[in-house]
Each structure stands twice: as C-alpha cells, then as structure tokens.
Design an enzyme around this catalytic site. Structure first.
Site, short mmCIF file in Angstrom:
data_model
loop_
_atom_site.label_atom_id
_atom_site.label_comp_id
_atom_site.label_asym_id
_atom_site.label_seq_id
_atom_site.Cartn_x
_atom_site.Cartn_y
_atom_site.Cartn_z
N LYS A 226 66.69 32.52 10.98
CA LYS A 226 67.99 33.20 11.39
C LYS A 226 67.69 34.94 11.00
O LYS A 226 67.15 35.01 10.12
CB LYS A 226 69.18 32.74 10.59
CG LYS A 226 69.77 31.42 10.75
CD LYS A 226 70.99 31.13 10.17
CE LYS A 226 70.99 29.77 9.91
NZ LYS A 226 71.68 29.50 8.68
N MET B 11 73.66 28.13 -1.22
CA MET B 11 74.34 28.53 0.00
C MET B 11 75.80 28.50 -0.46
O MET B 11 76.84 28.07 0.43
CB MET B 11 74.03 27.34 1.09
CG MET B 11 72.62 27.27 1.45
SD MET B 11 72.19 26.04 2.32
CE MET B 11 72.40 24.44 1.51
N ASP C 141 60.44 30.34 8.61
CA ASP C 141 61.83 30.56 8.48
C ASP C 141 61.61 31.93 7.70
O ASP C 141 60.68 32.34 7.50
CB ASP C 141 62.67 29.60 7.46
CG ASP C 141 62.81 28.23 7.96
OD1 ASP C 141 62.78 28.12 9.12
OD2 ASP C 141 62.96 27.42 7.13
N1 SAH Z 1 64.57 24.45 0.34
C1 SAH Z 1 65.18 25.79 -0.45
C2 SAH Z 1 66.51 25.78 -0.30
C3 SAH Z 1 67.14 26.31 1.16
S1 SAH Z 1 68.96 26.44 1.14
C4 SAH Z 1 64.68 25.85 -1.87
O1 SAH Z 1 64.11 24.61 -2.26
O2 SAH Z 1 64.99 26.78 -2.62
C5 SAH Z 1 69.02 28.19 1.11
C6 SAH Z 1 69.69 28.67 -0.28
O3 SAH Z 1 68.85 28.64 -1.36
C7 SAH Z 1 70.10 30.17 -0.33
O4 SAH Z 1 71.58 30.30 0.46
C8 SAH Z 1 70.38 30.41 -1.97
O5 SAH Z 1 71.48 29.81 -2.44
C9 SAH Z 1 69.25 29.58 -2.36
N2 SAH Z 1 68.15 30.71 -2.49
C10 SAH Z 1 67.04 30.56 -2.02
N3 SAH Z 1 66.02 31.56 -2.31
C11 SAH Z 1 66.76 32.14 -3.24
C12 SAH Z 1 66.52 33.27 -3.98
N4 SAH Z 1 65.43 33.96 -4.10
N5 SAH Z 1 67.55 33.91 -4.79
C13 SAH Z 1 68.68 33.28 -4.85
N6 SAH Z 1 69.04 32.14 -4.04
C14 SAH Z 1 68.06 31.48 -3.17
#
Ligand code: SAH
Length: 498
Positions: free
Chosen positions: A54, A169, A32
C-alpha cells in the site's frame, strides 16, 4: 521455486542469513512496503522488482491478485521471492499465498522472519516473557473492530488469559481495544507501551497504562505502524532499554563518499544509532588520459626505487592496471613502498605488501618530512588521483628525487539525483554532514550549491578537508584528531556527548 520470505521488523541487520542468500539469487522479487528498504539492495540489479504494498495514491493489489501474480510468476521456473515485513505467517497472509501455490502444484518454501510482535518490544527494552513476571504472551490483531459481532476475538478470555498482550495493527482501534480489555477484567492500571517504527532509527516509544493509552495516542497523534503492548514486563524497559539510548540515536547523518567506500563509515555510525543517508558525492572513474600514463609507468615499473600511494583507491587501481598488463607484485622487487594513511597501508596489505613508511600523521607533509633524508637520487612513482595537491612531489624534488606523478583514477561528481536529499537539507532534516576528503566537499558544493552548507553542521576527517570547507566560508563543527574513519567517528561521538 517460490520463497515466502520474512524481511524482519525494519532493522536490516535482523534479516536472516537464509533470507539474504535467497534474495541474492532472486530473479523476481514481489514485495510489500518494508520498514527497512535497504534490504532490497541484496537483490541483483537485473532482477525484476514488483511492489504490491500500500502507498498513498497508488493502486493496491488485492490479496487474490497477489496470489495470481505469484502463481503466474511461479510457473516461469525462475526463483521468485515474495518478501514480507516481519514473519510471513504472523498476520502476513503467507498462508493464503502458500495454499494458492499448493493448489497450482507449484513448489514453495517458507522462510520465517523475525516478527515485529517480539522484536519491536525487545528493541524498546520490553521482554514478552520474564521469569516471575510473565509466563505467557498473546499476539493479537488490532485490525478487527472489537464491537462488531463477527469479531473472532474472544475478549472475555483474552483479557486475562495470558500475561503479555501484543496488538499489531491496533492504533486506530485503540479506544475500543482498551475498553474491551478493561470491561473483561484486565486492570486499567496495567502498564502498557506504544512503539512506533520499532527497530529503526525513527523508533518512538511511550509508556502509559491500559486506561490512559487511547487518550494519549490520540493526543500525541501517533500513526501506524505501531505496536501496543500490555503487561507488567513493560516496567522492565527502565532497566533494559538499549537502542533508543545510543549516543547518535535518531540523528540523521549525511555521508558523502564514493558509493563503494561509504559502507564502513555508514556502518559505524549506524551502530551508534544514527540514521545514515548516503549521498554519493563522488564516484571513482578512470583518469582523463584513460590510463595512458598509468600503463606507461607500469611498463617501466622495475625502474622505480620507490612507490608512494596516497589513497586506498590509488592502491586498488594500481593493482588493477598491473594485472591488466599481465604482471603481479613480483615486479615491485626491491622498490620501497610508502602509504599515506592507515587505510592505504591496510589496502596494500590485502595485496601482500607491508608499507615501509606510513607517516604517523596522515598528511602528505608528514611523509615528505619523513622521507626527506633518504630520497636523494631516487626515481619515485607517485600513484594517485588526477587532481590532488602538489606539496608532496615538490618537497621530494627539493630533496633531490625525480618524481613521476601519475594519475590512476579521478573522482567525479556522482550523477545521481540529489534533489530529494537537497529537500531534506533545506527542511532542516539533516543533523550533520560528514566529509572524508577535499573532493567530497567540492563535489557536494557542486551538487547542492554553496548555500546548502550554511544550514548544516559539518564534520571533516582532518585539517586539509577542514581547509577546503573554510574555502567555502564554512567553519567545520567537528574536525577529527586522528585522520581516519575511526577518528572521525570518535570525534562525532565526542561532539554529541558535549
Ligand atoms: N508479518 C508482520 C506483521 C504484519 S501486520 C510481522 O511478523 O511483524 C503489520 C503490523 O505489524 C503493523 O500495523 C504494526 O502493528 C506491526 N509492525 C510491523 N513492523 C513494525 C515496526 N517496525 N514497528 C512497530 N510496529 C510494527
């Protein structure tokens, strides 16, 4: 085997050891959009890399298509890695992919990752629990429209059930999320924080309250990816922030070196919080004579009284050719060895040799000075780059030595496309460019043009490199006092500290 692997929240250092090992032996990687693209450098060059995330203008695979792709690749019997941001089972749809593999009787493993839900607040100095302040936390999707009847979130319970609430998100839905929480009993005065691109050099944090958050996000035009944290531990940021307070935090620094050497300088700058862009201005290539003189010198190596190395590359290439000739260090016998610069001396140590002379100051002039009384009548091999200054051999010959100047390598402009970096420079997005030798300056000018330097702050590793910059009418902003990587890093820090 199919591995569903978490890539962590962005900082490449937060990748797990297991994830790294699996990436290093991957045949196919399906990934991704990741906050830390550098992680893909662990993937072998010949592995197939398939992007399914995306991005603007590009077709996005639907989840079902990704499941099918995994099954199809899984049947090949190769090592397949499905790489996802954070943890694969925290809003990562890893469960769906695992089920689809199981239904097709394909073997898989889950490799958990550091989830952004916990790590992103941590890099902002916000613990999700804290003794006496928060004994529980919830991780919630902010993607669901809270006003829709089919929303799976039970707001009346969620609003007050746990101390810290972490929304992923959720930026687009923030007005509704905050409204629902307040409506269901959470105080509007509760501290809250929005953290964008956490754990990366682009991290932005702002602290607010539950009732003000939505308006402020709107006003500041904050865009995803960001995390929304609600709870009393947000106040601990004042004491616990450590990442966005680093001395070079947020600075974008261009490192111009041959790619194989960039890592040490880059790593040290990154540890101080900088965003490092590697611009491999030069690469190391065989000399134009394709080692004719080098091999001839190696053949007669026993006839030299002294060997002088001027760079770590020279040392490396010298021993390459020695090995190529079927020889080893024993042929050096009684020859005296000199090294210009501590990095050169260190490289020699890797080959079991402690240099007899390492000039206190890392310049050719100093070595000539140091040796002038002992070289009369000596036959000396100067193993170095094809194009270099002639001061050292001239001085030594003046003092009665016979010096063979032999090229063991040459530096060339790297042929990689510099266009993207050029755009960044011209739009003022680079705060500093570092030069670690005269040839990095010359090759940078070749690749980017003279004018490009005018818009930049520059740092030189020492006076010779600084002179070369001046030749292009650039007065370096920083010149290291000790002509080493550590010296350069220290000088950059001092400059930044003002
Ligand atoms: N599986 C991922 C989450 C996926 S959903 C995990 O465990 O982290 C994607 C969301 O994660 C984004 O919309 C945001 O809210 C958050 N996110 C992921 N990486 C981020 C980052 N470096 N800084 C801020 N938010 C982050």
């Amino acid at each position: 085997m199919v591995y569903l692997v978490g890539a962590g929240p962005g900082d490449p250092g937060l990748l797990t050891v297991k994830a790294r090992e699996i990436l290093e032996s991957a045949d196919v990687v399906i990934y991704d959009r990741l906050a830390g693209e550098e992680i893909l450098n662990y993937v072998p060059e010949n592995a197939e890399k398939i992007y399914v995330g995306k991005s603007a203008g590009k077709h996005t695979l639907k989840q079902e298509e990704i499941n099918n792709l995994l099954v199809e690749k899984g049947k090949s019997g190769k090592n397949i890695v499905r790489l996802k941001g954070g943890d694969p089972f925290v809003f990562g749809r890893g469960g769906e992919e695992g089920i689809s593999l199981a239904e097709n009787n394909l073997p898989f493993e889950i490799v958990p990752g550091v989830t952004s839900a916990v790590a992103v607040p941590a890099y902002a100095g916000i613990p999700v629990t804290h003794r006496g302040i928060a004994v529980s936390f919830s991780v919630i999707t902010g993607h669901e429209d809270p006003t829709k009847p089919e929303s799976g979130i039970r707001w009346e319970k969620l609003a007050t059930a746990t101390d810290t609430l972490i929304f992923l998100m959720g930026i687009a839905n923030l007005p509704k999320i905050t409204e629902k929480l307040i409506e269901n009993g959470r105080s509007g005065k509760t501290p809250a924080a929005v953290i964008r691109r956490g754990t990366t050099p682009a991290q932005e944090v702002f602290v607010t309250t539950l009732e003000k958050a939505a308006a402020e996000v709107e006003e500041r035009k904050i865009t995803p990816p960001a995390i929304f944290v609600v709870g009393e531990t947000v106040n601990l940021r004042e004491s616990l922030k450590f990442f966005d307070t680093k001395i070079l935090f947020g600075k974008r620094i261009l490192v111009t070196r041959a790619r194989t050497q960039a890592s040490e300088l880059s790593r040290k700058l990154k540890n101080l919080g900088a965003a490092v862009i590697e611009f491999p201005a030069i690469k190391i290539a065989p000399p134009s004579d394709n080692f004719k003189f080098a091999d001839a010198a190696i053949k007669n190596i026993r006839s030299y009284d002294r060997i002088i190395f001027t760079s770590a590359n020279g040392v490396e290439k010298f021993f390459d050719r020695l090995k190529f000739a079927g020889l080893d260090t024993r042929v050096l016998g009684k020859a005296k060895i000199a090294a210009i610069g501590s990095a050169t001396a260190k490289k020699l140590e890797n080959f079991g040799i402690i240099a007899d002379n390492v000039p206190a100051e890392f310049k050719a002039e100093n070595l000539a000075e140091e040796l002038k009384n002992s070289v009369a009548g000596e036959k000396i091999l100067l193993a170095r780059a094809e194009v270099a200054r002639n001061i050292l051999p001239e001085e030594l010959e003046k003092h009665g030595a016979k010096v063979d100047v032999v090229p063991f390598y040459k530096t060339e402009p790297a042929d990689e496309n510099s266009g993207e970096i050029l755009t960044q420079i011209n739009s003022g997005k680079i705060d500093l460019v570092t030069f670690t030798s005269s040839s990095t300056v010359e090759n940078f000018v070749k690749a980017c043009g003279r004018d490009c330097l005018k818009n930049l702050k520059t740092a030189a590793i020492g006076p010779i490199t600084a002179e070369t910059l001046k030749k292009f009418e650039v007065e370096p902003d920083i010149v290291a006092e000790e002509y080493t990587i550590d010296g350069l890093v220290a000088a950059i820090q001092n400059f930044q500290a003002g």
